[in-house]
Every structure is written in structure tokens, then in C-alpha cells.
Design a protein around this motif. Structure first.
Motif, PDB file in Angstrom:
ATOM      1  N   PHE A  69       0.835  -1.198   0.000  1.00  0.00           N
ATOM      2  CA  PHE A  69       0.000   0.000   0.000  1.00  0.00           C
ATOM      3  C   PHE A  69       0.876   1.257   0.000  1.00  0.00           C
ATOM      4  CE2 PHE A  69      -3.145  -2.573   2.845  1.00  0.00           C
ATOM      5  CZ  PHE A  69      -3.382  -3.445   1.793  1.00  0.00           C
ATOM      6  N   ALA A  70       0.246   2.393  -0.130  1.00  0.00           N
ATOM      7  CA  ALA A  70       0.948   3.663   0.058  1.00  0.00           C
ATOM      8  C   ALA A  70       1.437   3.766   1.499  1.00  0.00           C
ATOM      9  CB  ALA A  70       0.007   4.822  -0.261  1.00  0.00           C
ATOM     10  N   PRO A  71       2.494   4.534   1.765  1.00  0.00           N
ATOM     11  CA  PRO A  71       3.009   4.661   3.137  1.00  0.00           C
ATOM     12  C   PRO A  71       1.948   5.141   4.122  1.00  0.00           C
ATOM     13  CG  PRO A  71       4.599   5.529   1.571  1.00  0.00           C
ATOM     14  CD  PRO A  71       3.351   5.242   0.788  1.00  0.00           C
ATOM     15  N   GLU A  72       1.081   6.025   3.678  1.00  0.00           N
ATOM     16  CA  GLU A  72      -0.041   6.465   4.492  1.00  0.00           C
ATOM     17  C   GLU A  72      -1.322   6.208   3.705  1.00  0.00           C
ATOM     18  OE1 GLU A  72       0.319  10.445   5.854  1.00  0.00           O
ATOM     19  OE2 GLU A  72       2.347  10.154   6.674  1.00  0.00           O
ATOM     20  N   VAL A  73      -2.262   5.520   4.341  1.00  0.00           N
ATOM     21  CA  VAL A  73      -3.502   5.134   3.660  1.00  0.00           C
ATOM     22  C   VAL A  73      -4.653   5.992   4.172  1.00  0.00           C
ATOM     23  CG1 VAL A  73      -5.169   3.281   3.275  1.00  0.00           C
ATOM     24  CG2 VAL A  73      -2.713   2.770   3.291  1.00  0.00           C
ATOM     25  N   SER A  74      -5.250   6.751   3.267  1.00  0.00           N
ATOM     26  CA  SER A  74      -6.436   7.536   3.610  1.00  0.00           C
ATOM     27  C   SER A  74      -7.620   6.610   3.841  1.00  0.00           C
ATOM     28  CB  SER A  74      -6.754   8.505   2.469  1.00  0.00           C
ATOM     29  OG  SER A  74      -8.054   9.026   2.590  1.00  0.00           O
ATOM     30  N   ARG A  75      -8.454   6.956   4.790  1.00  0.00           N
ATOM     31  CA  ARG A  75      -9.656   6.157   5.032  1.00  0.00           C
ATOM     32  C   ARG A  75     -10.664   6.280   3.901  1.00  0.00           C
ATOM     33  NH1 ARG A  75     -10.437   4.301  10.264  1.00  0.00           N
ATOM     34  NH2 ARG A  75      -8.918   5.042  11.813  1.00  0.00           N
ATOM     35  N   ASP A  97      -4.532   4.695  -2.597  1.00  0.00           N
ATOM     36  CA  ASP A  97      -3.565   4.235  -1.596  1.00  0.00           C
ATOM     37  C   ASP A  97      -3.490   2.726  -1.442  1.00  0.00           C
ATOM     38  OD1 ASP A  97      -3.081   6.899  -1.143  1.00  0.00           O
ATOM     39  OD2 ASP A  97      -4.437   7.040   0.572  1.00  0.00           O
ATOM     40  N   ILE A  98      -4.490   1.999  -1.933  1.00  0.00           N
ATOM     41  CA  ILE A  98      -4.474   0.534  -1.831  1.00  0.00           C
ATOM     42  C   ILE A  98      -4.628  -0.103  -3.209  1.00  0.00           C
ATOM     43  CG2 ILE A  98      -5.652  -1.507  -0.927  1.00  0.00           C
ATOM     44  CD1 ILE A  98      -6.354   0.072   1.571  1.00  0.00           C
ATOM     45  N   PHE A  99      -5.737   0.162  -3.878  1.00  0.00           N
ATOM     46  CA  PHE A  99      -6.039  -0.589  -5.094  1.00  0.00           C
ATOM     47  C   PHE A  99      -5.081  -0.282  -6.238  1.00  0.00           C
ATOM     48  CE2 PHE A  99     -10.480  -0.283  -3.184  1.00  0.00           C
ATOM     49  CZ  PHE A  99     -10.388  -1.528  -2.588  1.00  0.00           C
TER      50      PHE A  99
END
Length: 262
Positions: free
Chosen positions: A121-127, A133-135
Motif C-alpha cells: 500500500f501507500a506509506p499512508e492510507v487515507s480512510r 492508496d491501496i487498489f
């Protein structure tokens, strides 16, 4: 794991914000040589069924690819992120029914995993922005040749969320089917397969409006209603130089009855 030269990308993000560009950027950071085919970003916000239908009808015509799709009204909730392997490509997105029809159009789900590996994932994942950030990062890693099993644990295909099958009913001289999609031209695509038209006559009644059977829009005069088999092999209704959805007053999910006219 095989590498893929292409990622297809389907969302409801629109083009007035930077959401699509941010996802393109996330892909390019991980897999800079992979090319992206934008299927559509004009799915109505949160319309999972529309996104599923568009992707399923488009994916078989694309080169071997990782198909990234994000229509995700449940982002940030307990819904899973998943990746699926089929005989003809991979799919990445939320486990909300968006991917299943496309997976079936590509030969069926051969394996499925839940996306739980934070290193992908990205280093910081937004909710609220799992697309970026994930897909997208997961799709890029898979396109670059990473193993599907490294994305997370296997899940049973039978546990994947599936949209309800659209309604199709057939009788003597008639069929009734759910509106699957309405395209930008106002053409109404029904869930019924095109071969069901073979049992109907050349003159039809569509929701109380007279129509003809034809192969294309010009089979009827301007303003006339025509029922035909569309490019996806479904029964569809169009108005020559008009909008069938307006004439019939229907939208996706409505039922339309097509019957041989007396």
C-alpha cells in the motif's frame, strides 16, 4: 507470476477533480512502463451495478490486463479489498460485487485473495481514498509481476459479494427484463440475452409503445423505436435520433416488457 503491459481503470471518480490522476500517479510510481486504459470514470457515483456491467462488457475486448475498478460507497468500512485471478487476467477492487461479472466474462474466478499486505500500500492510507492508496498500488505490483498470494490470504470465491442477478422472465410471445444500463445516447440495454428476440415477431410492443425489430438504429424512421441485439449481445431498445430511456420513462433497475404486437 506473469507480467502485464496493461492496467484497465474503471471508476465513478469523474474528471473534474484530481482523483483519476492521483491513481495514475500511484501506478506510475510502482510500474512506470505499464500503460493504462481508462474504461470510464463517468459511472454514476456509487452505482456499483453500472460499474460492474460496463467492466464486464468491456474487459473481454481488452488486451491481457490487470483490471482496476473502484466504485466503492463502502470505502473505509469493513468491506474487503480483493484481487481475483481469472484465466484471462486479474481484477483488483472492493469486495462489493463490482468485479464478479467481469471475472465471469474473463473465464471465472480461479483464485481470490484479500488485500492485507501493508507493504503493497501507500506509506499512508487515507480512510476515504483506497483507490489511490491501496487498489492502484496493488494493481501496479501485480502488473509488474508480483505474486497474487503475496497480496494477502486466500479467500473462498463462494464468500465474495455478488450483486443480485438481474430479472429476466420469458413467456409465450413476450419477455420481461430488468434495465441493465442506459448509455449516454439514451439506449436502454436489458438484461435479456439477444437470442430471446428470436421467439418474438417483427412488430413489437415495448412498455406500451410500438416498435420494430431491427439490426440497427436506422431500421425505423427518425423518432421510431427499434429493438435490437446490441454489441454486448443483449436485447436493447433505441430511438432513431432520440433517447429510448426518455420515451419509455425508464432507468436501470426498472422492468421492461417486450411483446409481439397484435
Amino acid at each position: 507470476m506473469a507480467r502485464y503491459e496493461w492496467i484497465s481503470f474503471t471508476t465513478d471518480y469523474g474528471l473534474s477533480d484530481g482523483f483519476v490522476a492521483a491513481c495514475h500517479g500511484a501506478i506510475a510510481r510502482t510500474a512506470p512502463t505499464v500503460r493504462v486504459i481508462d474504461v470510464t470514470h463517468a459511472v454514476r457515483p456509487g452505482d456499483v451495478a453500472r460499474g460492474a456491467a460496463v467492466l464486464a462488457q468491456t474487459a473481454p475486448h481488452l488486451p491481457p490486463a490487470v483490471h482496476l475498478a473502484v466504485v466503492d460507497p463502502g470505502v473505509g468500512t469493513a468491506r474487503r479489498g480483493i484481487a481475483l485471478r481469472t484465466p484471462n487476467g486479474l481484477l483488483v477492487g472492493p469486495d462489493n460485487g463490482l468485479l464478479i461479472w467481469a471475472a465471469e466474462s474473463l473465464g471465472g474466478v480461479a483464485a481470490a485473495v484479500e488485500l492485507t499486505n501493508p507493504r503493497w500500500f501507500a506509506p499512508e492510507v487515507s480512510r476515504t481514498f483506497h483507490g489511490r492508496d491501496i487498489f492502484a498500488p496493488v494493481a501496479a505490483r501485480l502488473a509488474a509481476g508480483a505474486e497474487l498470494a503475496d497480496a494477502g490470504p486466500a479467500v473462498a470465491p463462494s464468500t465474495l459479494v455478488r450483486l443480485p442477478d438481474p430479472v429476466v422472465t420469458v413467456g409465450d410471445g413476450w419477455l420481461e427484463a430488468e434495465v441493465l444500463t442506459v448509455d449516454r445516447f439514451g439506449n436502454v440495454q436489458l438484461a435479456a440475452p439477444g437470442e430471446l428476440l428470436d421467439a418474438l415477431g417483427p412488430l413489437l410492443d415495448v412498455g406500451g409503445v410500438r416498435a420494430v425489430r431491427g439490426a440497427t438504429f436506422g431500421a425505423t424512421p427518425v423518432g421510431g423505436l427499434v429493438v435490437f441485439v446490441d454489441s454486448a449481445g443483449r436485447v436493447a431498445v433505441a430511438v432513431n435520433s432520440g433517447r429510448a430511456a426518455v420515451v419509455l420513462g425508464v432507468r436501470p433497475g426498472d422492468l421492461v416488457r417486450v411483446a409481439t404486437a397484435e
